[in-house]
Design a protein around this motif. Sequence first.
Motif, PDB file in Angstrom:
ATOM      1  N   SER A   4       0.134  42.858 -31.125  1.00 15.28           N
ATOM      2  CA  SER A   4       1.072  43.241 -30.068  1.00 15.28           C
ATOM      3  C   SER A   4       0.872  44.695 -29.640  1.00 15.28           C
ATOM      4  O   SER A   4       0.213  45.482 -30.321  1.00 15.28           O
ATOM      5  CB  SER A   4       2.507  43.043 -30.557  1.00 15.28           C
ATOM      6  N   PHE A   5       1.452  45.026 -28.495  1.00 17.61           N
ATOM      7  CA  PHE A   5       1.492  46.401 -28.005  1.00 17.61           C
ATOM      8  C   PHE A   5       2.907  46.931 -28.210  1.00 17.61           C
ATOM      9  O   PHE A   5       3.881  46.248 -27.900  1.00 17.61           O
ATOM     10  CB  PHE A   5       1.139  46.456 -26.513  1.00 17.61           C
ATOM     11  N   VAL A   6       3.011  48.150 -28.725  1.00 16.53           N
ATOM     12  CA  VAL A   6       4.330  48.748 -28.942  1.00 16.53           C
ATOM     13  C   VAL A   6       4.614  49.752 -27.829  1.00 16.53           C
ATOM     14  O   VAL A   6       3.714  50.189 -27.115  1.00 16.53           O
ATOM     15  CB  VAL A   6       4.410  49.437 -30.324  1.00 16.53           C
ATOM     16  N   GLN A   7       5.869  50.110 -27.706  1.00  8.05           N
ATOM     17  CA  GLN A   7       6.258  51.114 -26.712  1.00  8.05           C
ATOM     18  C   GLN A   7       5.824  52.507 -27.171  1.00  8.05           C
ATOM     19  O   GLN A   7       5.867  52.796 -28.359  1.00  8.05           O
ATOM     20  CB  GLN A   7       7.779  51.099 -26.521  1.00  8.05           C
ATOM     21  N   PRO A   8       5.380  53.350 -26.242  1.00  5.48           N
ATOM     22  CA  PRO A   8       5.318  53.159 -24.783  1.00  5.48           C
ATOM     23  C   PRO A   8       4.030  52.514 -24.274  1.00  5.48           C
ATOM     24  O   PRO A   8       3.879  52.304 -23.082  1.00  5.48           O
ATOM     25  CB  PRO A   8       5.437  54.593 -24.268  1.00  5.48           C
ATOM     26  N   LEU A   9       3.086  52.195 -25.179  1.00  2.00           N
ATOM     27  CA  LEU A   9       1.816  51.612 -24.738  1.00  2.00           C
ATOM     28  C   LEU A   9       2.036  50.287 -24.015  1.00  2.00           C
ATOM     29  O   LEU A   9       1.355  49.995 -23.024  1.00  2.00           O
ATOM     30  CB  LEU A   9       0.883  51.419 -25.936  1.00  2.00           C
ATOM     31  N   SER A  10       2.991  49.486 -24.480  1.00  4.65           N
ATOM     32  CA  SER A  10       3.232  48.193 -23.834  1.00  4.65           C
ATOM     33  C   SER A  10       3.682  48.376 -22.386  1.00  4.65           C
ATOM     34  O   SER A  10       3.326  47.579 -21.508  1.00  4.65           O
ATOM     35  CB  SER A  10       4.266  47.388 -24.620  1.00  4.65           C
ATOM     36  N   SER A  11       4.449  49.419 -22.116  1.00  5.85           N
ATOM     37  CA  SER A  11       4.882  49.684 -20.736  1.00  5.85           C
ATOM     38  C   SER A  11       3.689  50.047 -19.857  1.00  5.85           C
ATOM     39  O   SER A  11       3.627  49.667 -18.685  1.00  5.85           O
ATOM     40  CB  SER A  11       5.904  50.824 -20.706  1.00  5.85           C
ATOM     41  N   LEU A  12       2.740  50.782 -20.420  1.00  3.55           N
ATOM     42  CA  LEU A  12       1.535  51.128 -19.665  1.00  3.55           C
ATOM     43  C   LEU A  12       0.727  49.875 -19.343  1.00  3.55           C
ATOM     44  O   LEU A  12       0.268  49.687 -18.210  1.00  3.55           O
ATOM     45  CB  LEU A  12       0.686  52.116 -20.463  1.00  3.55           C
ATOM     46  N   VAL A  13       0.569  49.002 -20.330  1.00  2.69           N
ATOM     47  CA  VAL A  13      -0.198  47.767 -20.129  1.00  2.69           C
ATOM     48  C   VAL A  13       0.448  46.895 -19.057  1.00  2.69           C
ATOM     49  O   VAL A  13      -0.245  46.241 -18.270  1.00  2.69           O
ATOM     50  CB  VAL A  13      -0.321  46.993 -21.462  1.00  2.69           C
ATOM     51  N   ASN A  14       1.767  46.899 -19.013  1.00  2.00           N
ATOM     52  CA  ASN A  14       2.493  46.049 -18.061  1.00  2.00           C
ATOM     53  C   ASN A  14       2.794  46.742 -16.734  1.00  2.00           C
ATOM     54  O   ASN A  14       3.486  46.182 -15.883  1.00  2.00           O
ATOM     55  CB  ASN A  14       3.809  45.578 -18.690  1.00  2.00           C
ATOM     56  N   SER A  15       2.284  47.949 -16.554  1.00  2.00           N
ATOM     57  CA  SER A  15       2.560  48.692 -15.320  1.00  2.00           C
ATOM     58  C   SER A  15       1.588  48.289 -14.218  1.00  2.00           C
ATOM     59  O   SER A  15       0.677  47.489 -14.425  1.00  2.00           O
ATOM     60  CB  SER A  15       2.466  50.197 -15.587  1.00  2.00           C
ATOM     61  N   ASN A  16       1.771  48.882 -13.075  1.00  3.96           N
ATOM     62  CA  ASN A  16       0.964  48.542 -11.898  1.00  3.96           C
ATOM     63  C   ASN A  16      -0.330  49.363 -11.896  1.00  3.96           C
ATOM     64  O   ASN A  16      -0.463  50.350 -11.189  1.00  3.96           O
ATOM     65  CB  ASN A  16       1.778  48.816 -10.624  1.00  3.96           C
ATOM     66  N   LEU A  17      -1.278  48.945 -12.717  1.00  7.10           N
ATOM     67  CA  LEU A  17      -2.565  49.635 -12.759  1.00  7.10           C
ATOM     68  C   LEU A  17      -3.682  48.609 -12.873  1.00  7.10           C
ATOM     69  O   LEU A  17      -3.441  47.407 -12.970  1.00  7.10           O
ATOM     70  CB  LEU A  17      -2.617  50.636 -13.921  1.00  7.10           C
ATOM     71  N   ASN A  18      -4.907  49.104 -12.854  1.00 10.34           N
ATOM     72  CA  ASN A  18      -6.075  48.231 -12.963  1.00 10.34           C
ATOM     73  C   ASN A  18      -6.209  47.767 -14.411  1.00 10.34           C
ATOM     74  O   ASN A  18      -6.765  48.469 -15.253  1.00 10.34           O
ATOM     75  CB  ASN A  18      -7.333  48.992 -12.523  1.00 10.34           C
ATOM     76  N   LEU A  19      -5.683  46.579 -14.687  1.00 13.51           N
ATOM     77  CA  LEU A  19      -5.655  46.091 -16.066  1.00 13.51           C
ATOM     78  C   LEU A  19      -7.060  45.836 -16.603  1.00 13.51           C
ATOM     79  O   LEU A  19      -7.325  46.059 -17.781  1.00 13.51           O
ATOM     80  CB  LEU A  19      -4.816  44.816 -16.156  1.00 13.51           C
ATOM     81  N   ASP A  20      -7.969  45.391 -15.737  1.00 11.06           N
ATOM     82  CA  ASP A  20      -9.340  45.131 -16.193  1.00 11.06           C
ATOM     83  C   ASP A  20      -9.974  46.396 -16.761  1.00 11.06           C
ATOM     84  O   ASP A  20     -10.633  46.363 -17.805  1.00 11.06           O
ATOM     85  CB  ASP A  20     -10.200  44.603 -15.041  1.00 11.06           C
TER      86      ASP A  20
END
Length: 328
Positions: A158-174
């Motif tokens: 899993s991803f923990v906060q705040p990293l999980s918020s970054l992963v789920n934000s509006n950015l280039n996930l690839d």
Amino acid sequence: SGLKHLEKLLKFVDLRFIAILISRYVEIITYDDANDSPPGSGFYTPDKGFTWIGIHDLDATRAFYLNRFLALIFDNDAALFYQLCAIPMVSTPSLLEEESYKDRCTRISAEGVPELEYAFELTAPLQPYAIKKQINAHGLKSAVENIPIIEPLLYDTSFVQPLSSLVNSNLNLDELEMELTLILNAAIVRWQIPFFEAETIKHWSEKVKGAINLGLEDVIKTSNLPLIDIYRILGLQKLFRLGLWHLMELQKIALKIPVALIEPGTLSAENFSILACAREEIPEIPNFFNKDGSIQSEEGTLVPGTKAIEHLEEIQMLKKRLEDLFNN
């Protein structure tokens, strides 16, 4: 069954590796006349007397399998067999090894697995002042391209906060996934983690994400920048290296504690586990140690196992515990 394994091996093995085996363990004698007498006991011929093969310096089992392997090559492709037998006559084993190693590095680099020197560079701790300098320069992170994404490696933990918020934000996930894959691969190479040990890889994936989260928490606290801006300026690599710096500072404290204290019976089980975890290559934390410093037990027994350090608060609590040990 053994023959099937050899057939599978023949499909993907580097042919130079076979040539190295031949140069080290095989004596080859060729005749112009197939009616000439055999060279001696222990030799056999795959082509009715023109070529004689003798295995040396191997135990009976290994010699048997090498003989079977060479016979399999001859049966599948006689021309290839003769080419392999000729290679040791024109190339030394050391040269073959060097060429094979270069090809291997090229292949694994194409899969996003860095060479050892680059892996060390990607996993070198980075001090906070270097991070602050880059933020003040308002630069952008280096682009990461053409790294094959290994989703199970990324998402089995899993991803923990705040990293999980970054992963789920509006950015280039690839791009984020490629960079995270590169860091994980670098850690595997740097700390020589066996690729085939799934649980170990999973645990190190948690450690890598934990280090990134530590770096992210640090920059959020000191810069007041939005998450996406932090990522665009620093990227995951520098966040990971900053997190590593925090972990290595914890490790330094653990390594200063006298060896006499580490001997069995000198510490409580609780303190011994905390100290042992902090002395790991990348420090970790016992499962029984909560983020607030409290201890978790089940029916009077400490909760077993270890986990990744993911928060600066955990670092501070662990440092305090270790410093108390050192001072006492």
